[in-house]
Design a protein around this motif. Structure first.
Motif, mmCIF file in Angstrom:
data_model
loop_
_atom_site.group_PDB
_atom_site.id
_atom_site.type_symbol
_atom_site.label_atom_id
_atom_site.label_comp_id
_atom_site.label_asym_id
_atom_site.label_seq_id
_atom_site.Cartn_x
_atom_site.Cartn_y
_atom_site.Cartn_z
ATOM 1 N N VAL A 169 17.202 -12.679 26.173
ATOM 2 C CA VAL A 169 16.903 -13.305 24.878
ATOM 3 C C VAL A 169 15.428 -13.108 24.522
ATOM 4 C CG1 VAL A 169 16.746 -15.549 23.719
ATOM 5 C CG2 VAL A 169 18.780 -14.983 25.061
ATOM 6 N N ASP A 170 14.557 -13.324 25.486
ATOM 7 C CA ASP A 170 13.122 -13.182 25.210
ATOM 8 C C ASP A 170 12.737 -11.773 24.777
ATOM 9 O OD1 ASP A 170 12.075 -15.700 25.497
ATOM 10 O OD2 ASP A 170 11.382 -15.430 27.557
ATOM 11 N N TYR A 171 13.369 -10.749 25.388
ATOM 12 C CA TYR A 171 12.865 -9.394 25.203
ATOM 13 C C TYR A 171 13.771 -8.478 24.375
ATOM 14 C CZ TYR A 171 9.752 -11.110 28.828
ATOM 15 O OH TYR A 171 8.853 -11.865 29.534
ATOM 16 N N ALA A 172 14.884 -9.017 23.858
ATOM 17 C CA ALA A 172 15.807 -8.172 23.080
ATOM 18 C C ALA A 172 15.101 -7.543 21.879
ATOM 19 C CB ALA A 172 17.005 -8.992 22.612
ATOM 20 N N GLY A 173 14.196 -8.303 21.276
ATOM 21 C CA GLY A 173 13.479 -7.801 20.101
ATOM 22 C C GLY A 173 12.412 -6.777 20.431
ATOM 23 N N ASN A 174 12.176 -6.575 21.729
ATOM 24 C CA ASN A 174 11.165 -5.609 22.162
ATOM 25 C C ASN A 174 11.796 -4.327 22.724
ATOM 26 O OD1 ASN A 174 10.048 -8.593 23.064
ATOM 27 N ND2 ASN A 174 8.506 -7.343 22.032
ATOM 28 N N GLY A 175 13.084 -4.162 22.497
ATOM 29 C CA GLY A 175 13.751 -2.939 22.963
ATOM 30 C C GLY A 175 14.027 -2.936 24.456
ATOM 31 N N ILE A 176 14.013 -4.114 25.063
ATOM 32 C CA ILE A 176 14.225 -4.198 26.516
ATOM 33 C C ILE A 176 15.554 -4.911 26.780
ATOM 34 C CG2 ILE A 176 13.330 -5.134 28.697
ATOM 35 C CD1 ILE A 176 10.509 -5.107 27.249
ATOM 36 N N ARG A 177 16.439 -4.239 27.522
ATOM 37 C CA ARG A 177 17.723 -4.845 27.884
ATOM 38 C C ARG A 177 17.674 -5.337 29.329
ATOM 39 N NH1 ARG A 177 21.739 -1.929 28.554
ATOM 40 N NH2 ARG A 177 20.744 0.104 28.709
ATOM 41 N N VAL A 178 18.324 -6.478 29.584
ATOM 42 C CA VAL A 178 18.338 -7.059 30.934
ATOM 43 C C VAL A 178 19.777 -7.458 31.263
ATOM 44 C CG1 VAL A 178 17.342 -8.793 32.486
ATOM 45 C CG2 VAL A 178 16.038 -8.023 30.483
ATOM 46 N N ASN A 179 20.325 -6.904 32.323
ATOM 47 C CA ASN A 179 21.712 -7.180 32.708
ATOM 48 C C ASN A 179 21.826 -7.279 34.229
ATOM 49 O OD1 ASN A 179 23.373 -6.990 30.131
ATOM 50 N ND2 ASN A 179 22.232 -5.051 30.031
ATOM 51 N N ALA A 180 23.026 -7.649 34.662
ATOM 52 C CA ALA A 180 23.314 -7.680 36.102
ATOM 53 C C ALA A 180 24.703 -7.118 36.334
ATOM 54 C CB ALA A 180 23.238 -9.119 36.620
#
Ligand SMILES: NC(=O)c1ccc[n+]([C@@H]2O[C@H](COP(=O)([O-])OP(=O)(O)OC[C@H]3O[C@@H](n4cnc5c(N)ncnc54)[C@H](O)[C@@H]3O)[C@@H](O)[C@H]2O)c1
Length: 252
Positions: A169-180
């Motif tokens: 949520v924090d970084y979605a607007g910065n083009g960064i995806r975070v998953n597991a």
């Protein structure tokens, strides 16, 4: 897989273990550049084990900020930066809460969740400047289910999953995806050590396989393939998720 990862600079933690080795092998096939790190010196063998791969290796303890800094600087110096992180290091102590010491609790939380925080914290500033980046962590069915005698481990993987969602949520607007990825049991030294710690390992093995609707456990490459998918542009609209790779374990 043909996933657009050619030339992508990826740090892989826990890369001397079962899943980590498979991730490195899969990333080599995709043409990625890999900084493989682990607490054990055997991580250096990955270079010979993957002829032709663009791999650099470094030992380090990812529960320590000083080692995380050293690992990041090594990758930066050799590759000029880091595009993606696979935070995969981890381990388990199989105990109930009343049997778990404070030291054991801390060590499991450190290895499975603090390491993810520290590595992410170190790679994110560069990704924020670039406006692009991808982070994939190795979670577990233990992060969403209460499994017997896995007190600290379940808590650590639950924390990891929540941090995945929070950072997404924090970084979605910065083009960064975070998953597991959320594996069930995987055929690695980790699982063997777990079985060895049971009163009846053969019965434990049969029980674990039966608990997976597919009637077996995973081979490491099946987890690596899911990690590589999440790293790739084929997962371009996926963030904040844990992709269950568990033979149906969590579906029932
Ligand atoms: N094997 C399973 O059944 C299973 C199931 C679900 C999730 N997982 C997760 O998969 C991931 C990979 O595990 P695996 O099955 O390949 O186990 P493994 O024991 O084969 O590999 C784990 C690696 O992490 C490294 N490591 C541990 N603590 C570290 C630290 N502080 N700093 C640096 N490196 C460290 C170990 O040296 C080892 O090489 C772990 O996060 C684990 O929790 C495993």
């Amino acid at each position: 897989m043909g996933t657009s990862l050619t030339g992508t600079r990826v740090v892989v933690t826990g890369s001397a273990g079962g899943v980590g080795r498979a991730v490195v092998k899969g990333l080599v096939a995709e043409g990625a550049r890999i900084c493989a790190t682990d607490i054990t010196s055997s991580v250096a063998k990955l270079v010979d084990d993957n002829p032709g791969g663009d791999i650099i290796t470094i030992e380090g303890d990812v529960t320590k900020a000083t080692d995380v800094e050293r690992i990041y600087r090594f990758a930066e110096e050799k590759f000029g930066g880091v595009d993606a992180l696979v935070s995969n290091a981890g381990y388990i102590i199989s105990k109930q809460v009343h049997e778990t010491t404070e030291k054991e609790w801390d060590s499991v939380l450190d290895a499975n969740s603090k390491s993810f925080f520290l590595m992410s914290k170190r790679v994110l500033p560069e990704m924020l400047v670039r406006g692009a980046g991808c982070i994939v962590a190795t979670g577990s069915i233990s992060g969403v289910l209460g499994l017997p005698a896995q007190a600290a481990y379940c808590a650590s993987k639950g924390a990891l999953l929540q941090l995945v969602r929070q950072m997404a949520v924090d970084y979605a607007g910065n083009g960064i995806r975070v998953n597991a990825v959320g594996p069930g049991s995987i055929n690695t030294p980790f699982l063997q050590r777990y079985l060895d710690g049971l009163p009846d390992p053969a019965a434990g093995m049969a029980e674990i396989k039966a608990a997976h609707p597919m009637g077996r456990w995973a081979e490491p490459h099946e987890i690596a393939d899911a990690i590589i998918f999440l790293l790739s542009s084929k997962a371009s609209f996926i963030t904040g998720q844990m992709l269950m790779v568990d033979g149906g374990y969590s579906a029932r």
